[in-house]
Scaffold this motif. Sequence first.
Motif, PDB file in Angstrom:
ATOM      1  N   GLY A   1       0.764  12.185 -83.319  1.00 40.74           N
ATOM      2  CA  GLY A   1       1.466  13.360 -82.824  1.00 40.74           C
ATOM      3  C   GLY A   1       2.322  14.021 -83.885  1.00 40.74           C
ATOM      4  O   GLY A   1       2.204  13.757 -85.081  1.00 40.74           O
ATOM      5  N   SER A   2       3.201  14.887 -83.417  1.00 41.24           N
ATOM      6  CA  SER A   2       4.096  15.604 -84.317  1.00 41.24           C
ATOM      7  C   SER A   2       5.509  15.557 -83.752  1.00 41.24           C
ATOM      8  O   SER A   2       5.715  15.301 -82.567  1.00 41.24           O
ATOM      9  CB  SER A   2       3.629  17.046 -84.509  1.00 41.24           C
ATOM     10  OG  SER A   2       3.479  17.679 -83.273  1.00 41.24           O
ATOM     11  N   ASP A   3       6.467  15.823 -84.623  1.00 42.30           N
ATOM     12  CA  ASP A   3       7.857  15.794 -84.187  1.00 42.30           C
ATOM     13  C   ASP A   3       8.231  17.124 -83.527  1.00 42.30           C
ATOM     14  O   ASP A   3       7.393  18.012 -83.368  1.00 42.30           O
ATOM     15  CB  ASP A   3       8.797  15.453 -85.355  1.00 42.30           C
ATOM     16  CG  ASP A   3       8.757  16.487 -86.474  1.00 42.30           C
ATOM     17  OD1 ASP A   3       8.321  17.627 -86.247  1.00 42.30           O
ATOM     18  OD2 ASP A   3       9.174  16.137 -87.603  1.00 42.30           O
ATOM     19  N   GLU A   4       9.490  17.251 -83.157  1.00 47.67           N
ATOM     20  CA  GLU A   4       9.944  18.451 -82.450  1.00 47.67           C
ATOM     21  C   GLU A   4       9.823  19.717 -83.279  1.00 47.67           C
ATOM     22  O   GLU A   4       9.816  20.825 -82.751  1.00 47.67           O
ATOM     23  CB  GLU A   4      11.380  18.281 -81.931  1.00 47.67           C
ATOM     24  CG  GLU A   4      12.415  17.891 -82.962  1.00 47.67           C
ATOM     25  CD  GLU A   4      12.415  16.398 -83.314  1.00 47.67           C
ATOM     26  OE1 GLU A   4      12.996  16.071 -84.348  1.00 47.67           O
ATOM     27  OE2 GLU A   4      11.839  15.587 -82.587  1.00 47.67           O
ATOM     28  N   ARG A   5       9.702  19.595 -84.611  1.00 54.07           N
ATOM     29  CA  ARG A   5       9.522  20.758 -85.481  1.00 54.07           C
ATOM     30  C   ARG A   5       8.047  21.073 -85.733  1.00 54.07           C
ATOM     31  O   ARG A   5       7.723  21.994 -86.463  1.00 54.07           O
ATOM     32  CB  ARG A   5      10.220  20.528 -86.822  1.00 54.07           C
ATOM     33  CG  ARG A   5      11.737  20.420 -86.695  1.00 54.07           C
ATOM     34  CD  ARG A   5      12.356  20.024 -88.000  1.00 54.07           C
ATOM     35  NE  ARG A   5      11.831  18.690 -88.316  1.00 54.07           N
ATOM     36  CZ  ARG A   5      11.901  18.101 -89.493  1.00 54.07           C
ATOM     37  NH1 ARG A   5      12.443  18.709 -90.505  1.00 54.07           N
ATOM     38  NH2 ARG A   5      11.418  16.894 -89.674  1.00 54.07           N
ATOM     39  N   GLY A   6       7.149  20.274 -85.123  1.00 54.47           N
ATOM     40  CA  GLY A   6       5.721  20.505 -85.309  1.00 54.47           C
ATOM     41  C   GLY A   6       5.145  19.824 -86.536  1.00 54.47           C
ATOM     42  O   GLY A   6       3.971  20.022 -86.856  1.00 54.47           O
ATOM     43  N   GLN A   7       5.934  18.999 -87.213  1.00 54.86           N
ATOM     44  CA  GLN A   7       5.466  18.278 -88.396  1.00 54.86           C
ATOM     45  C   GLN A   7       4.734  17.009 -87.958  1.00 54.86           C
ATOM     46  O   GLN A   7       5.190  16.297 -87.055  1.00 54.86           O
ATOM     47  CB  GLN A   7       6.642  17.897 -89.311  1.00 54.86           C
ATOM     48  CG  GLN A   7       7.419  19.090 -89.809  1.00 54.86           C
ATOM     49  CD  GLN A   7       6.637  19.831 -90.886  1.00 54.86           C
ATOM     50  OE1 GLN A   7       5.468  20.151 -90.726  1.00 54.86           O
ATOM     51  NE2 GLN A   7       7.296  20.108 -91.986  1.00 54.86           N
ATOM     52  N   ALA A   8       3.633  16.703 -88.638  1.00 53.36           N
ATOM     53  CA  ALA A   8       2.877  15.491 -88.334  1.00 53.36           C
ATOM     54  C   ALA A   8       3.763  14.260 -88.546  1.00 53.36           C
ATOM     55  O   ALA A   8       4.517  14.194 -89.517  1.00 53.36           O
ATOM     56  CB  ALA A   8       1.644  15.412 -89.208  1.00 53.36           C
ATOM     57  N   ARG A   9       3.672  13.309 -87.628  1.00 55.73           N
ATOM     58  CA  ARG A   9       4.470  12.091 -87.736  1.00 55.73           C
ATOM     59  C   ARG A   9       3.879  11.098 -88.732  1.00 55.73           C
ATOM     60  O   ARG A   9       4.533  10.117 -89.075  1.00 55.73           O
ATOM     61  CB  ARG A   9       4.589  11.422 -86.368  1.00 55.73           C
ATOM     62  CG  ARG A   9       5.484  12.184 -85.436  1.00 55.73           C
ATOM     63  CD  ARG A   9       5.868  11.324 -84.251  1.00 55.73           C
ATOM     64  NE  ARG A   9       6.878  12.013 -83.480  1.00 55.73           N
ATOM     65  CZ  ARG A   9       6.780  12.256 -82.180  1.00 55.73           C
ATOM     66  NH1 ARG A   9       5.728  11.853 -81.510  1.00 55.73           N
ATOM     67  NH2 ARG A   9       7.733  12.895 -81.560  1.00 55.73           N
ATOM     68  N   ILE A  10       2.663  11.352 -89.145  1.00 53.30           N
ATOM     69  CA  ILE A  10       2.008  10.476 -90.120  1.00 53.30           C
ATOM     70  C   ILE A  10       1.351  11.361 -91.172  1.00 53.30           C
ATOM     71  O   ILE A  10       0.709  12.355 -90.836  1.00 53.30           O
ATOM     72  CB  ILE A  10       0.993   9.531 -89.427  1.00 53.30           C
ATOM     73  CG1 ILE A  10       0.437   8.491 -90.395  1.00 53.30           C
ATOM     74  CG2 ILE A  10      -0.128  10.311 -88.772  1.00 53.30           C
ATOM     75  CD1 ILE A  10      -0.371   7.393 -89.702  1.00 53.30           C
ATOM     76  N   ASP A  11       1.551  11.009 -92.427  1.00 49.02           N
ATOM     77  CA  ASP A  11       0.936  11.822 -93.477  1.00 49.02           C
ATOM     78  C   ASP A  11      -0.538  11.447 -93.640  1.00 49.02           C
ATOM     79  O   ASP A  11      -0.996  10.432 -93.108  1.00 49.02           O
ATOM     80  CB  ASP A  11       1.699  11.711 -94.802  1.00 49.02           C
ATOM     81  CG  ASP A  11       1.682  10.314 -95.407  1.00 49.02           C
ATOM     82  OD1 ASP A  11       0.683   9.581 -95.266  1.00 49.02           O
ATOM     83  OD2 ASP A  11       2.686   9.944 -96.045  1.00 49.02           O
ATOM     84  N   ARG A  12      -1.252  12.274 -94.348  1.00 54.78           N
ATOM     85  CA  ARG A  12      -2.701  12.097 -94.495  1.00 54.78           C
ATOM     86  C   ARG A  12      -3.044  10.736 -95.102  1.00 54.78           C
ATOM     87  O   ARG A  12      -3.984  10.084 -94.663  1.00 54.78           O
ATOM     88  CB  ARG A  12      -3.296  13.222 -95.331  1.00 54.78           C
ATOM     89  CG  ARG A  12      -4.762  12.941 -95.670  1.00 54.78           C
ATOM     90  CD  ARG A  12      -5.632  14.135 -95.623  1.00 54.78           C
ATOM     91  NE  ARG A  12      -6.971  13.766 -96.024  1.00 54.78           N
ATOM     92  CZ  ARG A  12      -8.002  13.735 -95.213  1.00 54.78           C
ATOM     93  NH1 ARG A  12      -7.862  14.078 -93.959  1.00 54.78           N
ATOM     94  NH2 ARG A  12      -9.190  13.386 -95.634  1.00 54.78           N
ATOM     95  N   GLN A  13      -2.290  10.303 -96.105  1.00 54.23           N
ATOM     96  CA  GLN A  13      -2.597   9.025 -96.772  1.00 54.23           C
ATOM     97  C   GLN A  13      -2.453   7.846 -95.820  1.00 54.23           C
ATOM     98  O   GLN A  13      -3.302   6.971 -95.766  1.00 54.23           O
ATOM     99  CB  GLN A  13      -1.718   8.826 -98.012  1.00 54.23           C
ATOM    100  CG  GLN A  13      -2.124   7.609 -98.845  1.00 54.23           C
ATOM    101  CD  GLN A  13      -3.572   7.663 -99.305  1.00 54.23           C
ATOM    102  OE1 GLN A  13      -4.002   8.642 -99.895  1.00 54.23           O
ATOM    103  NE2 GLN A  13      -4.345   6.626 -99.004  1.00 54.23           N
TER     104      GLN A  13
END
Length: 194
Positions: free
Chosen positions: A137-149
């Motif tokens: 998922g993503s946080d409240e700012r819409g940023q992914a909670r896990i990076d691609r790596q």
Amino acid sequence: MGNSFSNENTLSEKALHEYVDLTYLTKSEIRQIYKLLDDLEPGILKQNLHYRFSVEQIDKILPQIQCNPFRDAIYRVFSSRQDARLSFEDILDLCSAFSANCPRGVRAAWAFEIFDFDGDNQVSLDDLIETVRRLAGSDERGQARIDRQRAENVARMILQEVEFSGTGNITSQEFVNVLSRIPDFAHAFQFKIN
């Protein structure tokens, strides 16, 4: 009596029996789906049983999917015309696949289609990375909670555990075999018609 409807905006008994035979849904569930769709567009199914509802309309009657991280993939798989719209029969197929009565193997085959994001009939590393990222998922700012790596590291571990053919991808049969043995899968991949 030659059409699919009785005197009130409902399916005929003959059509209802056919849908029960073709799905894992009960008569009551099929009637409920019909009613929910008829409430969205009153009378439209009586005029045209093949009317195609937008995914936004379907979200209103299936909020379980509206919040699902795989919403777009679910609608892609169940839209018979791949047009971001679903007919009554498409919706019956969708609800049938997520029904408690759907056998695990059938449910796993549908899940494979959903997780095969690029539609190449295999779940690849990229498909698994996308799956991991969506599940995180993503946080409240819409940023992914896990990076691609990190997502790729998790996806590679999954691939090592599941992939047996030596191709670097998970085949449909491998996917179905693995999911069919996971007890929680049946509960996680189902919902009830409200």
